[in-house]
Design a protein around this motif. Structure first.
Motif, PDB file in Angstrom:
ATOM      1  N   CYS A  21      15.421 -61.358  54.151  1.00 45.99           N
ATOM      2  CA  CYS A  21      15.881 -61.781  55.480  1.00 45.99           C
ATOM      3  C   CYS A  21      17.396 -61.888  55.523  1.00 45.99           C
ATOM      4  O   CYS A  21      18.045 -61.489  56.509  1.00 45.99           O
ATOM      5  CB  CYS A  21      15.241 -63.123  55.847  1.00 45.99           C
ATOM      6  SG  CYS A  21      13.452 -63.044  56.092  1.00 45.99           S
ATOM      7  N   VAL A  22      17.995 -62.421  54.461  1.00 46.30           N
ATOM      8  CA  VAL A  22      19.459 -62.544  54.415  1.00 46.30           C
ATOM      9  C   VAL A  22      20.111 -61.172  54.379  1.00 46.30           C
ATOM     10  O   VAL A  22      21.121 -60.912  55.051  1.00 46.30           O
ATOM     11  CB  VAL A  22      19.878 -63.390  53.192  1.00 46.30           C
ATOM     12  CG1 VAL A  22      21.403 -63.365  53.027  1.00 46.30           C
ATOM     13  CG2 VAL A  22      19.387 -64.824  53.333  1.00 46.30           C
TER      14      VAL A  22
ATOM     15  N   PHE B  43      27.225 -56.428  50.969  1.00 42.27           N
ATOM     16  CA  PHE B  43      27.121 -55.149  50.258  1.00 42.27           C
ATOM     17  C   PHE B  43      25.715 -54.880  49.692  1.00 42.27           C
ATOM     18  O   PHE B  43      25.570 -54.257  48.637  1.00 42.27           O
ATOM     19  CB  PHE B  43      28.153 -55.066  49.125  1.00 42.27           C
ATOM     20  CG  PHE B  43      29.556 -55.284  49.583  1.00 42.27           C
ATOM     21  CD1 PHE B  43      30.229 -54.304  50.313  1.00 42.27           C
ATOM     22  CD2 PHE B  43      30.202 -56.483  49.336  1.00 42.27           C
ATOM     23  CE1 PHE B  43      31.526 -54.525  50.747  1.00 42.27           C
ATOM     24  CE2 PHE B  43      31.485 -56.685  49.777  1.00 42.27           C
ATOM     25  CZ  PHE B  43      32.168 -55.711  50.498  1.00 42.27           C
ATOM     26  N   GLY B  44      24.677 -55.366  50.387  1.00 44.38           N
ATOM     27  CA  GLY B  44      23.297 -55.059  50.012  1.00 44.38           C
ATOM     28  C   GLY B  44      22.775 -55.797  48.804  1.00 44.38           C
ATOM     29  O   GLY B  44      21.667 -55.496  48.337  1.00 44.38           O
ATOM     30  N   ILE B  45      23.560 -56.750  48.292  1.00 47.81           N
ATOM     31  CA  ILE B  45      23.083 -57.485  47.099  1.00 47.81           C
ATOM     32  C   ILE B  45      21.802 -58.273  47.400  1.00 47.81           C
ATOM     33  O   ILE B  45      20.835 -58.211  46.612  1.00 47.81           O
ATOM     34  CB  ILE B  45      24.192 -58.410  46.564  1.00 47.81           C
ATOM     35  CG1 ILE B  45      25.372 -57.566  46.064  1.00 47.81           C
ATOM     36  CG2 ILE B  45      23.652 -59.303  45.443  1.00 47.81           C
ATOM     37  CD1 ILE B  45      26.555 -58.369  45.577  1.00 47.81           C
ATOM     38  N   PRO B  46      21.723 -59.030  48.514  1.00 48.69           N
ATOM     39  CA  PRO B  46      20.469 -59.742  48.798  1.00 48.69           C
ATOM     40  C   PRO B  46      19.290 -58.791  48.990  1.00 48.69           C
ATOM     41  O   PRO B  46      18.175 -59.088  48.551  1.00 48.69           O
ATOM     42  CB  PRO B  46      20.781 -60.506  50.086  1.00 48.69           C
ATOM     43  CG  PRO B  46      22.260 -60.633  50.103  1.00 48.69           C
ATOM     44  CD  PRO B  46      22.765 -59.366  49.497  1.00 48.69           C
ATOM     45  N   SER B  47      19.516 -57.637  49.634  1.00 51.71           N
ATOM     46  CA  SER B  47      18.414 -56.697  49.854  1.00 51.71           C
ATOM     47  C   SER B  47      17.921 -56.127  48.534  1.00 51.71           C
ATOM     48  O   SER B  47      16.707 -55.952  48.314  1.00 51.71           O
ATOM     49  CB  SER B  47      18.868 -55.565  50.778  1.00 51.71           C
ATOM     50  OG  SER B  47      19.227 -56.083  52.052  1.00 51.71           O
TER      51      SER B  47
ATOM     52  N   GLY C 247       8.957 -59.450  51.629  1.00 50.77           N
ATOM     53  CA  GLY C 247      10.263 -59.371  50.992  1.00 50.77           C
ATOM     54  C   GLY C 247      10.661 -57.935  50.662  1.00 50.77           C
ATOM     55  O   GLY C 247      11.830 -57.539  50.840  1.00 50.77           O
ATOM     56  N   LEU C 248       9.692 -57.130  50.197  1.00 53.40           N
ATOM     57  CA  LEU C 248       9.969 -55.726  49.926  1.00 53.40           C
ATOM     58  C   LEU C 248      10.339 -54.981  51.205  1.00 53.40           C
ATOM     59  O   LEU C 248      11.274 -54.158  51.222  1.00 53.40           O
ATOM     60  CB  LEU C 248       8.753 -55.072  49.270  1.00 53.40           C
ATOM     61  CG  LEU C 248       8.463 -55.461  47.809  1.00 53.40           C
ATOM     62  CD1 LEU C 248       7.121 -54.910  47.355  1.00 53.40           C
ATOM     63  CD2 LEU C 248       9.586 -54.946  46.903  1.00 53.40           C
ATOM     64  N   ALA C 249       9.597 -55.252  52.280  1.00 50.53           N
ATOM     65  CA  ALA C 249       9.863 -54.556  53.543  1.00 50.53           C
ATOM     66  C   ALA C 249      11.259 -54.878  54.078  1.00 50.53           C
ATOM     67  O   ALA C 249      12.017 -53.978  54.477  1.00 50.53           O
ATOM     68  CB  ALA C 249       8.797 -54.935  54.571  1.00 50.53           C
ATOM     69  N   THR C 250      11.589 -56.161  54.060  1.00 45.78           N
ATOM     70  CA  THR C 250      12.923 -56.544  54.561  1.00 45.78           C
ATOM     71  C   THR C 250      14.019 -56.069  53.612  1.00 45.78           C
ATOM     72  O   THR C 250      15.123 -55.707  54.045  1.00 45.78           O
ATOM     73  CB  THR C 250      13.003 -58.063  54.739  1.00 45.78           C
ATOM     74  OG1 THR C 250      12.625 -58.717  53.500  1.00 45.78           O
ATOM     75  CG2 THR C 250      12.077 -58.530  55.854  1.00 45.78           C
ATOM     76  N   GLY C 251      13.726 -56.054  52.308  1.00 47.50           N
ATOM     77  CA  GLY C 251      14.729 -55.593  51.341  1.00 47.50           C
ATOM     78  C   GLY C 251      15.056 -54.119  51.516  1.00 47.50           C
ATOM     79  O   GLY C 251      16.228 -53.725  51.576  1.00 47.50           O
ATOM     80  N   TYR C 252      13.999 -53.309  51.621  1.00 43.63           N
ATOM     81  CA  TYR C 252      14.227 -51.873  51.825  1.00 43.63           C
ATOM     82  C   TYR C 252      14.882 -51.610  53.183  1.00 43.63           C
ATOM     83  O   TYR C 252      15.717 -50.703  53.320  1.00 43.63           O
ATOM     84  CB  TYR C 252      12.901 -51.122  51.723  1.00 43.63           C
ATOM     85  CG  TYR C 252      12.455 -50.882  50.291  1.00 43.63           C
ATOM     86  CD1 TYR C 252      13.251 -50.147  49.409  1.00 43.63           C
ATOM     87  CD2 TYR C 252      11.235 -51.378  49.818  1.00 43.63           C
ATOM     88  CE1 TYR C 252      12.839 -49.919  48.102  1.00 43.63           C
ATOM     89  CE2 TYR C 252      10.829 -51.152  48.518  1.00 43.63           C
ATOM     90  CZ  TYR C 252      11.630 -50.421  47.659  1.00 43.63           C
ATOM     91  OH  TYR C 252      11.228 -50.195  46.355  1.00 43.63           O
TER      92      TYR C 252
END
Length: 263
Positions: A199-200, A208-212, A242-247
């Motif tokens: 989510c973050v 820079f995509g670190i949380p994702s 979490g995987l869906a939001t991360g990708y």
């Protein structure tokens, strides 16, 4: 002669001999109901009194029906009873329910609880005189159509077999082993971290995509742990989210970089 009889765990009387015989003939007093008169050693079933099976109990006149000393023809052979009817009527029972000892309750009350299901057949019961606690389903008295004392000698004379007797130590062990409340299954912590990071990452491109990336890593780890121990942890849905939001966050970052590079 005055007679007494026990009906539905209640001592009734006195009544005359002719009255009691008419009650037996009409079925108001069953053959298995216990009766007693002065001079008898103990309470006996009505069907064992010979006078109640003859055409005439004695006479309508109470004086004729109550001679000073009963003749051998009218006195039945004494029957040894394990306990008097008064002790049967006041018998106190205890039972164990949900790791808790309850009681005392009367015998008829406990039977009604067993019949209604309030006390299950596997619940342990005990009364004074028993060697140990036994399941309610093993008590023959609770499985008969009439529990109020139709023939208490039959129930009390049959002691449970050693295989069915539960000693006090065994009863305590069985009761203590019962679960007090359902076990709560914990949520996998990595699944929670994956969802939060995803989510973050979706709304914080400045990181820079670190949380994702963390959401993707922790999401795969959480799914692997949950699959390795089925039923021990929950949170698979959170890991998938979490995987869906991360990708999705990584895809947004990649589009932003490409638009900046070619723009």
């Amino acid at each position: 002669m005055e007679w007494f009889y026990a009906k539905n765990d209640e001592k009734k009387g006195p009544v005359s001999g002719s009255q009691l015989r008419s009650m037996v003939v009409s079925g108001e007093v069953a053959g298995d109901d216990l009766v007693w008169c002065e001079g008898m050693g103990d309470w006996i079933p009505a069907r064992e009194v010979r006078d109640f099976d003859t055409p005439d109990l004695g006479a309508a006149n109470p004086a004729e029906a109550s001679p000073p000393s009963p003749s051998p023809a009218t006195v039945v052979t004494p029957v040894t009873r394990p306990e008097s009817v008064s002790s049967q009527l006041s018998e106190e029972w205890f039972y164990a329910k949900n790791n808790e000892k309850k009681g005392p309750v009367s015998r008829s009350h406990l039977k009604s609880m067993v019949v209604s299901g309030e006390v299950a057949g596997v619940d342990l019961v005990w009364r004074e005189g028993m060697k140990g606690w036994i399941p309610a389903s093993e008590v023959r008295e609770f499985n008969t159509p009439d529990h109020g004392g139709a023939n208490p000698a039959e129930a009390s004379s049959s002691s449970p077999s050693p295989a069915n007797v539960v000693t006090p130590a065994t009863a305590v062990e069985v009761i203590s082993s019962l679960p007090s409340e359902p076990k709560k299954v914990p949520t996998n912590p990595k699944a929670i971290v994956s969802l939060v990071c995803g989510c973050v990452g979706m709304f914080s491109c400045c990181l820079f995509g670190i949380p994702s990336l963390a959401a993707v890593i922790f999401g795969h780890l959480a799914k692997a742990e949950i699959k390795a121990a089925p039923g021990q942890q929950t949170g698979e849905g959170m890991a998938v989210a979490g995987l869906a939001t991360g990708y999705t966050g990584l895809a947004i970052l990649l589009l932003a970089l490409l638009s900046g590079f070619f723009g």
